[in-house]
Design a protein around this motif. Sequence first.
Motif, PDB file in Angstrom:
ATOM      1  N   PHE A 119       0.799  -1.272  -0.054  1.00  0.00           N
ATOM      2  CA  PHE A 119       0.051  -0.035  -0.031  1.00  0.00           C
ATOM      3  C   PHE A 119       0.715   1.270   0.114  1.00  0.00           C
ATOM      4  N   LEU A 120       0.619   2.434  -0.686  1.00  0.00           N
ATOM      5  CA  LEU A 120       1.337   3.471  -0.754  1.00  0.00           C
ATOM      6  C   LEU A 120       0.481   4.636  -0.247  1.00  0.00           C
ATOM      7  N   ARG A 121       1.184   5.653   0.395  1.00  0.00           N
ATOM      8  CA  ARG A 121       0.431   6.594   1.136  1.00  0.00           C
ATOM      9  C   ARG A 121      -0.037   7.735   0.021  1.00  0.00           C
ATOM     10  N   GLY A 122      -1.010   7.893  -0.024  1.00  0.00           N
ATOM     11  CA  GLY A 122      -1.726   8.940  -0.915  1.00  0.00           C
ATOM     12  C   GLY A 122      -2.706   9.698  -0.440  1.00  0.00           C
ATOM     13  N   SER A 123      -3.372  10.605  -1.342  1.00  0.00           N
ATOM     14  CA  SER A 123      -4.532  11.527  -0.860  1.00  0.00           C
ATOM     15  C   SER A 123      -5.381  11.962  -1.713  1.00  0.00           C
ATOM     16  N   LEU A 124      -6.801  11.845  -1.591  1.00  0.00           N
ATOM     17  CA  LEU A 124      -7.633  12.523  -2.579  1.00  0.00           C
ATOM     18  C   LEU A 124      -8.233  13.721  -1.772  1.00  0.00           C
ATOM     19  N   ASP A 125      -9.104  13.802  -1.366  1.00  0.00           N
ATOM     20  CA  ASP A 125      -9.654  15.172  -0.425  1.00  0.00           C
ATOM     21  C   ASP A 125      -9.164  14.502   1.046  1.00  0.00           C
ATOM     22  N   GLU A 126      -8.855  13.354   1.201  1.00  0.00           N
ATOM     23  CA  GLU A 126      -8.552  12.567   2.596  1.00  0.00           C
ATOM     24  C   GLU A 126      -7.396  11.794   2.474  1.00  0.00           C
ATOM     25  N   PRO A 127      -6.554  11.882   3.374  1.00  0.00           N
ATOM     26  CA  PRO A 127      -5.276  10.954   3.345  1.00  0.00           C
ATOM     27  C   PRO A 127      -5.523   9.639   3.282  1.00  0.00           C
ATOM     28  N   GLY A 128      -4.907   8.700   2.737  1.00  0.00           N
ATOM     29  CA  GLY A 128      -5.165   7.183   2.796  1.00  0.00           C
ATOM     30  C   GLY A 128      -4.025   6.377   2.266  1.00  0.00           C
ATOM     31  N   TRP A 129      -4.384   5.250   2.241  1.00  0.00           N
ATOM     32  CA  TRP A 129      -3.572   4.128   1.791  1.00  0.00           C
ATOM     33  C   TRP A 129      -3.940   3.380   0.511  1.00  0.00           C
TER      34      TRP A 129
ATOM     35  N   VAL B  22     -15.487   5.217  -8.100  1.00  0.00           N
ATOM     36  CA  VAL B  22     -15.809   5.305  -6.482  1.00  0.00           C
ATOM     37  C   VAL B  22     -16.783   4.104  -6.372  1.00  0.00           C
ATOM     38  N   ARG B  23     -16.020   3.429  -5.224  1.00  0.00           N
ATOM     39  CA  ARG B  23     -16.850   1.991  -4.940  1.00  0.00           C
ATOM     40  C   ARG B  23     -16.409   1.759  -3.495  1.00  0.00           C
ATOM     41  N   GLU B  24     -17.414   0.898  -2.823  1.00  0.00           N
ATOM     42  CA  GLU B  24     -17.055   0.689  -1.338  1.00  0.00           C
ATOM     43  C   GLU B  24     -15.961  -0.501  -1.486  1.00  0.00           C
ATOM     44  N   LEU B  25     -14.826  -0.218  -0.714  1.00  0.00           N
ATOM     45  CA  LEU B  25     -13.590  -0.984  -0.677  1.00  0.00           C
ATOM     46  C   LEU B  25     -13.471  -1.166   0.708  1.00  0.00           C
ATOM     47  N   ILE B  26     -12.594  -2.363   1.087  1.00  0.00           N
ATOM     48  CA  ILE B  26     -12.102  -2.685   2.297  1.00  0.00           C
ATOM     49  C   ILE B  26     -10.864  -1.953   2.634  1.00  0.00           C
ATOM     50  N   HIS B  27     -10.454  -0.987   1.453  1.00  0.00           N
ATOM     51  CA  HIS B  27      -9.165  -0.379   1.986  1.00  0.00           C
ATOM     52  C   HIS B  27      -9.346   1.056   1.468  1.00  0.00           C
ATOM     53  N   ASP B  28      -8.582   2.274   1.439  1.00  0.00           N
ATOM     54  CA  ASP B  28      -8.850   3.437   1.079  1.00  0.00           C
ATOM     55  C   ASP B  28      -8.944   3.544  -0.429  1.00  0.00           C
ATOM     56  N   GLY B  29      -8.056   2.910  -1.206  1.00  0.00           N
ATOM     57  CA  GLY B  29      -8.300   3.206  -2.834  1.00  0.00           C
ATOM     58  C   GLY B  29      -7.120   1.979  -3.190  1.00  0.00           C
ATOM     59  N   ALA B  30      -7.408   1.931  -4.506  1.00  0.00           N
ATOM     60  CA  ALA B  30      -6.513   1.002  -5.294  1.00  0.00           C
ATOM     61  C   ALA B  30      -6.002   1.459  -6.575  1.00  0.00           C
ATOM     62  N   LEU B  31      -4.631   1.691  -6.759  1.00  0.00           N
ATOM     63  CA  LEU B  31      -3.968   2.062  -8.043  1.00  0.00           C
ATOM     64  C   LEU B  31      -4.216   1.181  -9.041  1.00  0.00           C
ATOM     65  N   SER B  32      -4.421   2.001 -10.341  1.00  0.00           N
ATOM     66  CA  SER B  32      -4.771   1.166 -11.385  1.00  0.00           C
ATOM     67  C   SER B  32      -3.192   0.468 -12.245  1.00  0.00           C
ATOM     68  N   GLU B  33      -3.530  -0.385 -13.067  1.00  0.00           N
ATOM     69  CA  GLU B  33      -2.442  -0.754 -14.064  1.00  0.00           C
ATOM     70  C   GLU B  33      -1.904   0.469 -14.924  1.00  0.00           C
ATOM     71  N   ALA B  34      -2.860   1.189 -15.324  1.00  0.00           N
ATOM     72  CA  ALA B  34      -2.472   2.385 -16.143  1.00  0.00           C
ATOM     73  C   ALA B  34      -1.555   3.460 -15.218  1.00  0.00           C
TER      74      ALA B  34
END
Length: 184
Positions: free
Chosen positions: A92-102, A148-160
């Motif tokens: 997991f990488l530290r990142g942010s959108l409107d909120e910080p997360g992993w 945007v979708r319900e996830l068990i973590h904050d986000g997921a980076l894409s292959e692109a």
Amino acid sequence: SRSLPGLEIGGRAIVRPGVAVWDVMSVLPKELAELDGVLALDAFEGLPVTLDLGSATLTLESPASLARRLQGAKKVTARVATGLSGAERTVFLRGSLDEPGWFLLDSANLDLVQAAPHMLGAMGPLPREVDATLKIDDLPPTTGPLRVRELIHDGALSEAFLRAWVWTFQIASAEVWAAPGTKA
């Protein structure tokens, strides 16, 4: 006694428990180029490795090549989850959108970058796809559509997203570096 199944990459033997044989193409989109198998990062637990999806290369680094590789790279804050058994390695990488997360580093995510609703600071329902600016640690921000979708973590980076960078990992110490990719 039976020995553990092994794999040789670049002249280095990689012996891992839990090797399985299955038809990986049965779960992938039909338009995807045929794959012979899937290799997880846990295979490189003690080895520095560089993944360049844009050039379709995986490099097992020597101490000298690692030192050269890291000269132009930025260290990114990472966490490595080990799963219930302790044998998995999920980055997991530290990142942010409107909120910080992993954000899960997931080269198998062929969709857009994905984010849980809480990462967008929304008070009400959100559309399935939104434009947003994603910031991963000290890398330049990227603006564009994300799912945007319900996830068990904050986000997921894409292959692109991952394809735009060259990623170097030291899994055992949870260290990750990124350098701009040469091919998109």
